[in-house]
Write a protein that holds these residues in place. Structure first.
Motif, PDB file in Angstrom:
ATOM      1  N   SER A 146      -5.106  -2.036   2.015  1.00 54.16           N
ATOM      2  CA  SER A 146      -5.381  -0.614   2.187  1.00 54.16           C
ATOM      3  C   SER A 146      -4.964   0.129   0.923  1.00 54.16           C
ATOM      4  O   SER A 146      -3.931  -0.180   0.327  1.00 54.16           O
ATOM      5  CB  SER A 146      -4.609  -0.049   3.382  1.00 54.16           C
ATOM      6  OG  SER A 146      -5.104  -0.546   4.601  1.00 54.16           O
ATOM      7  N   GLU A 147      -5.753   1.119   0.538  1.00 57.28           N
ATOM      8  CA  GLU A 147      -5.403   1.879  -0.655  1.00 57.28           C
ATOM      9  C   GLU A 147      -4.145   2.721  -0.429  1.00 57.28           C
ATOM     10  O   GLU A 147      -3.309   2.862  -1.323  1.00 57.28           O
ATOM     11  CB  GLU A 147      -6.569   2.777  -1.063  1.00 57.28           C
ATOM     12  CG  GLU A 147      -6.335   3.491  -2.378  1.00 57.28           C
ATOM     13  CD  GLU A 147      -7.552   4.276  -2.843  1.00 57.28           C
ATOM     14  OE1 GLU A 147      -7.831   4.271  -4.051  1.00 57.28           O
ATOM     15  OE2 GLU A 147      -8.225   4.898  -1.987  1.00 57.28           O
ATOM     16  N   ASN A 148      -4.001   3.287   0.767  1.00 50.06           N
ATOM     17  CA  ASN A 148      -2.852   4.137   1.065  1.00 50.06           C
ATOM     18  C   ASN A 148      -2.192   3.696   2.359  1.00 50.06           C
ATOM     19  O   ASN A 148      -2.866   3.446   3.368  1.00 50.06           O
ATOM     20  CB  ASN A 148      -3.289   5.601   1.205  1.00 50.06           C
ATOM     21  CG  ASN A 148      -3.924   6.142  -0.058  1.00 50.06           C
ATOM     22  OD1 ASN A 148      -3.240   6.422  -1.038  1.00 50.06           O
ATOM     23  ND2 ASN A 148      -5.239   6.270  -0.052  1.00 50.06           N
ATOM     24  N   MET A 149      -0.851   3.622   2.332  1.00 48.47           N
ATOM     25  CA  MET A 149      -0.062   3.310   3.522  1.00 48.47           C
ATOM     26  C   MET A 149       1.158   4.230   3.565  1.00 48.47           C
ATOM     27  O   MET A 149       1.795   4.484   2.541  1.00 48.47           O
ATOM     28  CB  MET A 149       0.380   1.853   3.528  1.00 48.47           C
ATOM     29  CG  MET A 149      -0.761   0.860   3.715  1.00 48.47           C
ATOM     30  SD  MET A 149      -0.171  -0.842   3.955  1.00 48.47           S
ATOM     31  CE  MET A 149       0.528  -1.173   2.334  1.00 48.47           C
ATOM     32  N   LEU A 150       1.452   4.724   4.770  1.00 52.43           N
ATOM     33  CA  LEU A 150       2.573   5.642   4.948  1.00 52.43           C
ATOM     34  C   LEU A 150       3.363   5.268   6.197  1.00 52.43           C
ATOM     35  O   LEU A 150       2.776   5.017   7.257  1.00 52.43           O
ATOM     36  CB  LEU A 150       2.067   7.081   5.079  1.00 52.43           C
ATOM     37  CG  LEU A 150       3.110   8.143   5.444  1.00 52.43           C
ATOM     38  CD1 LEU A 150       4.103   8.327   4.306  1.00 52.43           C
ATOM     39  CD2 LEU A 150       2.431   9.469   5.780  1.00 52.43           C
ATOM     40  N   ASN A 151       4.688   5.227   6.064  1.00 53.14           N
ATOM     41  CA  ASN A 151       5.586   5.018   7.195  1.00 53.14           C
ATOM     42  C   ASN A 151       6.651   6.105   7.150  1.00 53.14           C
ATOM     43  O   ASN A 151       7.271   6.332   6.103  1.00 53.14           O
ATOM     44  CB  ASN A 151       6.260   3.638   7.130  1.00 53.14           C
ATOM     45  CG  ASN A 151       5.259   2.508   7.016  1.00 53.14           C
ATOM     46  OD1 ASN A 151       4.561   2.202   7.961  1.00 53.14           O
ATOM     47  ND2 ASN A 151       5.201   1.886   5.841  1.00 53.14           N
ATOM     48  N   THR A 171      -4.986   3.497   5.463  1.00 54.50           N
ATOM     49  CA  THR A 171      -6.423   3.741   5.326  1.00 54.50           C
ATOM     50  C   THR A 171      -7.186   2.435   5.559  1.00 54.50           C
ATOM     51  O   THR A 171      -6.604   1.372   5.720  1.00 54.50           O
ATOM     52  CB  THR A 171      -6.740   4.317   3.938  1.00 54.50           C
ATOM     53  OG1 THR A 171      -6.167   3.468   2.929  1.00 54.50           O
ATOM     54  CG2 THR A 171      -6.160   5.709   3.793  1.00 54.50           C
ATOM     55  N   GLU A 172      -8.501   2.531   5.580  1.00 56.70           N
ATOM     56  CA  GLU A 172      -9.362   1.406   5.944  1.00 56.70           C
ATOM     57  C   GLU A 172      -9.041   0.153   5.127  1.00 56.70           C
ATOM     58  O   GLU A 172      -8.583   0.237   3.989  1.00 56.70           O
ATOM     59  CB  GLU A 172     -10.825   1.787   5.733  1.00 56.70           C
ATOM     60  CG  GLU A 172     -11.148   2.127   4.287  1.00 56.70           C
ATOM     61  CD  GLU A 172     -12.577   2.575   4.103  1.00 56.70           C
ATOM     62  OE1 GLU A 172     -13.280   2.746   5.116  1.00 56.70           O
ATOM     63  OE2 GLU A 172     -12.987   2.754   2.938  1.00 56.70           O
TER      64      GLU A 172
END
Length: 246
Positions: A146-151, A171-172
């Motif tokens: 995924s291009e963007n990951m948030l936790n 994201t996808e």
């Protein structure tokens, strides 16, 4: 080094419905190589309080071989029709390598009196050295990136109990090939979870968890988001348990 999963290297060919117009099959490949990589990380960390941290990490990976897929035709015997049927078989193969570069930012902030927040964001630019050919499903793509990951999470902790709310978003990403041989993508996905622990005694604690509180759905599609392959509604889940320490 990362090894292929067991299904991908199993010497098995499994056909689907041989009576459909364009029958397909899935096969394993015992000759798959492990994924090898040379990587470099550089990190900067700033501790602005006793239990608080801000950090940035830059990373680079030179991947020797990405797993890709190939197709070929094979004849299968259909017991229902007593005929031999030609099906299109898809199996994993050793592909070209690629590079992955990215940035990770981490925040841990102690608000005092047992309260705190934490967050982590990762940007990933994953590239496959192979050419992208829409007529060859899976070509030129990187699996699971995924291009963007948030936790992010907020919490309260004390000697008696603790409470934590967590949100995870990405994201996808490309998931591999569908059983039909088509490319399988997962749409953007975010999930909110909750957990709390009550310490009844020094040796016994009760745990309650709520998973996917917003009842998010898993949406899978083929190449374009308007070509939906499946939608999974796993629902909200609640878990009640106890821990015993001796």
């Amino acid at each position: 080094m990362a090894r292929p999963n067991f299904f991908d290297i199993s010497p098995i060919t499994a056909p689907g419905d041989l009576e459909e117009d364009n029958p397909t099959a899935q096969a394993g490949n015992p000759n798959l190589d492990p994924q090898l990589a040379n990587q470099f990380d550089a990190a900067w960390e700033y501790y602005f309080d006793d239990a608080s941290l801000f950090a940035i990490t830059l990373f680079y990976k030179d991947i020797e071989s990405y797993q890709t897929s190939g197709t070929y035709n094979q004849d299968f015997y259909d017991q229902k029709t007593d005929k031999w049927v030609t099906a299109r078989v898809t199996r994993p193969e050793n592909g070209p390598g690629g590079t992955t570069t990215g940035l990770e930012a981490t925040l841990q902030y102690d608000l005092g009196s047992g309260f705190g927040i934490s967050a982590n964001y990762t940007y990933t630019d994953a590239n496959n050295d192979g050419e992208r050919d829409v007529n060859n499903p899976g070509s030129g793509l990187v699996l699971g990136a995924s291009e963007n990951m948030l936790n992010a999470s907020a919490y309260y902790e004390s000697d008696l109990f603790s409470v934590r709310a967590m949100y995870n978003y990405r994201t996808e990403w490309y998931k591999g090939l569908h059983s039909s041989g088509a490319e399988l993508w997962n749409d953007d996905y975010g999930q909110l979870d909750f957990s709390t622990t009550v310490n009844v005694t020094d040796n016994i604690s009760v745990v309650f968890e709520g998973i996917n509180l917003t009842n998010e759905k898993v949406v899978e599609y083929n190449t374009s988001k308007d070509r939906v392959l499946s939608i999974y509604e796993n629902g909200r889940r609640f878990v009640l348990g106890a821990n015993f320490r001796f």
